[in-house]
Design an enzyme around this catalytic site. Structure first.
Site, PDB file in Angstrom:
ATOM      1  N   ARG A  96       0.841  -1.201   0.000  1.00 21.56           N
ATOM      2  CA  ARG A  96       0.000   0.000   0.000  1.00 21.56           C
ATOM      3  C   ARG A  96       0.876   1.251   0.000  1.00 21.56           C
ATOM      4  NH1 ARG A  96      -2.159   0.468   5.294  1.00 21.56           N
ATOM      5  NH2 ARG A  96      -0.602   2.091   5.616  1.00 21.56           N
ATOM      6  N   ASP A 122      -7.820  -2.002   7.190  1.00 24.10           N
ATOM      7  CA  ASP A 122      -7.002  -3.111   6.710  1.00 24.10           C
ATOM      8  C   ASP A 122      -7.803  -4.408   6.693  1.00 24.10           C
ATOM      9  OD1 ASP A 122      -6.790  -4.537   9.235  1.00 24.10           O
ATOM     10  OD2 ASP A 122      -5.364  -3.026   9.882  1.00 24.10           O
ATOM     11  N   GLU A 144       9.609 -13.186  -9.544  1.00 27.29           N
ATOM     12  CA  GLU A 144       8.168 -13.026  -9.750  1.00 27.29           C
ATOM     13  C   GLU A 144       7.829 -13.002 -11.236  1.00 27.29           C
ATOM     14  OE1 GLU A 144       9.074 -11.524  -5.663  1.00 27.29           O
ATOM     15  OE2 GLU A 144       9.960 -11.235  -7.636  1.00 27.29           O
ATOM     16  N   TRP A 159       5.405  -1.324   4.033  1.00 25.78           N
ATOM     17  CA  TRP A 159       5.785  -2.723   3.866  1.00 25.78           C
ATOM     18  C   TRP A 159       6.336  -3.259   5.174  1.00 25.78           C
ATOM     19  CZ3 TRP A 159       9.458  -1.056  -0.613  1.00 25.78           C
ATOM     20  CH2 TRP A 159      10.495  -0.272  -0.121  1.00 25.78           C
TER      21      TRP A 159
END
Length: 503
Positions: free
Chosen positions: A176, A284, A235, A189
């Site tokens: 975010r 959240d 990734e 993070w």
């Protein structure tokens, strides 16, 4: 179908799973409120074509069902996700093939890895428009604010890309970001994440950390970035394995990083180690507002985007949300990998209502006393994402772990709390979990809801009640004769909220 966001939106529209909203909407609270109501009923993805304060349309709820996530991953059924998990499991712990068929299967997987290597795009669509310097104003992006108590506008589905300043190894994560000014944002993070590790190494080297944010990418790449399984693959390679072909990458304009060439937007900037600003509070995934934390400040200097770009977003909160649907899909992928790590586990399930990771139900083929406790302990250490699972319920393999009625029956009929419940105190804990007495430190509970065998018990266990099989078959044959033909034995669609409950 094109391997980009636009191709996926077109697929949803072709399948009747996209609704376009042409009325002007406000990115402040209104978009999230509309999307949240649609999520509650498993409704279609939304494309807001006219957004107040911005010239860019907003897409949300594209991955709001497991079915649509399967489509994003080039699959039609959730069962296919387990086949992908088997492939990743073989790459994680390869074993010498004992039979020719095994050798052929492993050879196919290696060929898939070769096909999955990323390619290079020299004229990428994401560079069609370039905005730099004083012309850059992040406030022109349709960033949403989901909840009234949120501190500001946020980016939620951006790929955050950094690189190790020593080795050059990239990391791609989904974190975010909070808007702080026209050209700055803070990034939230956890300290264990790759981006945070890269920032610490940059600080040690006395260098700024280059960072790029890719917005509006192929949802398949988002799924790859959100898959924290312990395989030594990038990734980008994961995304290639997911999609069957390599991701096309492009070099950024001003930083030494690569991004998906078909990204709708790309932000380029740097983080100066030690430069922080308060971030939060925000709603959240736990269903509460989080706290305020000093977080690294990103200074952006370049924005590139496609012609007529589309802004993709989502938001956290109490399930059902898109992140919960993603977790259900990942649950399917993890299952074969978990079985490889802990062979006695026959199946496992992370209920969406338990935030998709706070409680796990696992079934085992019980063979010896104490095996349920061993399986629970092994589960907690099998994969990194299970570190913050608070509750593990272990049942016999004949229990349908996706049917809450059967699980509750197993707990109620097979558990003596004084014998079958064990607690591990003061273990590493999710900092967003307010239930713990100390933030970041809390307990875990295991519940052995299996049938007990000696010496776990000193008496014979009761025989489970079952219908007479001959009579059951007769009733099934004569069901229509009873005038009950309109009442059929059906199954709830497991793709809506992840259940597979037999009625």
């Amino acid at each position: 179908m094109a391997r980009d966001l636009r191709g996926f939106i077109q697929l949803l529209e072709d399948r009747g799973q996209l609704h376009r909203i042409k009325t002007e909407v406000d990115p402040d609270l209104e978009i999230a409120e509309i999307a949240n109501r649609m999520l509650q009923i498993g409704g279609p993805g939304l494309l807001f074509e006219k957004v107040k304060g911005s010239n860019f349309p907003v897409a949300v709820n594209l991955m709001g069902t497991v079915e649509r996530i399967c489509w994003a991953m080039k699959m039609e059924k959730p069962e296919e996700l387990e086949e992908l998990g088997k492939k990743l499991g073989m790459l994680q712990q390869p074993k010498p093939p004992k039979k020719l068929a095994q050798a052929v299967d492993f050879g196919k997987i290696l060929f898939d890895v070769v096909k999955a290597k990323p390619g290079r795009s020299f004229f990428p669509p994401c560079h069609q428009v370039v905005v730099e310097g004083e012309d850059l104003d992040l406030r022109q992006l349709p960033l949403i604010r989901p909840y009234p108590g949120d501190a500001g506008k946020i980016i939620t589905l951006g790929l955050v890309i950094t690189k190790d300043v020593e080795t050059g190894t990239p990391n791609v994560g989904v974190y975010r970001l909070q808007l702080q000014s026209k050209n700055t944002m803070t990034v939230h993070w956890l300290s264990v994440r790759g981006g945070a590790r890269h920032l610490r190494k940059a600080a040690q080297a006395g260098k700024p950390l280059e960072i790029a944010i890719a917005l509006g990418v192929d949802p398949l790449i988002i799924m790859a970035a959100a898959t924290p399984i312990p395989v030594d693959l990038s990734e980008w390679l994961f995304a290639g394995l997911y999609g069957g072909s390599g991701v096309q990458l492009a070099k950024c304009k001003t930083v030494d990083l690569e991004v998906p060439a078909d990204s709708e937007f790309v932000l380029e900037g740097t983080i100066t180690p030690g430069e922080m600003l308060p971030d939060g509070p925000f709603g959240d995934h736990m269903g509460y507002y989080g706290g305020v934390e000093d977080s690294p400040l990103i200074r952006f200097h370049t924005l590139t985007h496609r012609q007529d770009p589309i802004y993709l977003t989502t938001f956290s909160g109490r399930p059902p949300k898109e992140e919960a649907m993603m977790a259900i899909a990942l649950n399917r992928i993890y299952t074969p990998i978990l079985r490889q790590q802990v062979p006695e586990i026959t199946d496992f399930f992370l209920p969406m209502e338990a935030l998709s990771y706070k409680a796990a139900i696992i079934s085992i083929d019980k063979a010896y006393p104490g095996q349920a406790k061993r399986a629970a302990l092994a589960f907690w250490s099998a994969l990194p994402q299970f570190t913050y699972t608070k509750f593990v319920i272990v049942v016999d393999q004949d229990i349908n772990i996706r049917d809450p009625r059967q699980v509750v029956w197993a707990i109620s009929s097979k558990v003596d709390p004084s014998r079958d419940v064990f607690i591990l105190p003061e273990t590493p804990f999710d900092t967003l979990d307010f239930a713990s007495e100390k933030i970041g430190l809390g307990g875990r509970m295991g519940i052995d809801a299996t049938t007990k065998i000696p010496p776990e018990t000193s008496h014979e266990w009761g025989e489970v009640l079952e219908s007479d099989p001959t009579m059951a078959a007769q009733v099934e044959r004569r069901w229509a004769e009873y005038g009950l033909g309109d009442i059929a034995f059906t199954e709830v669609d497991p793709n809506l909220f992840g259940y597979d409950i037999k009625l």
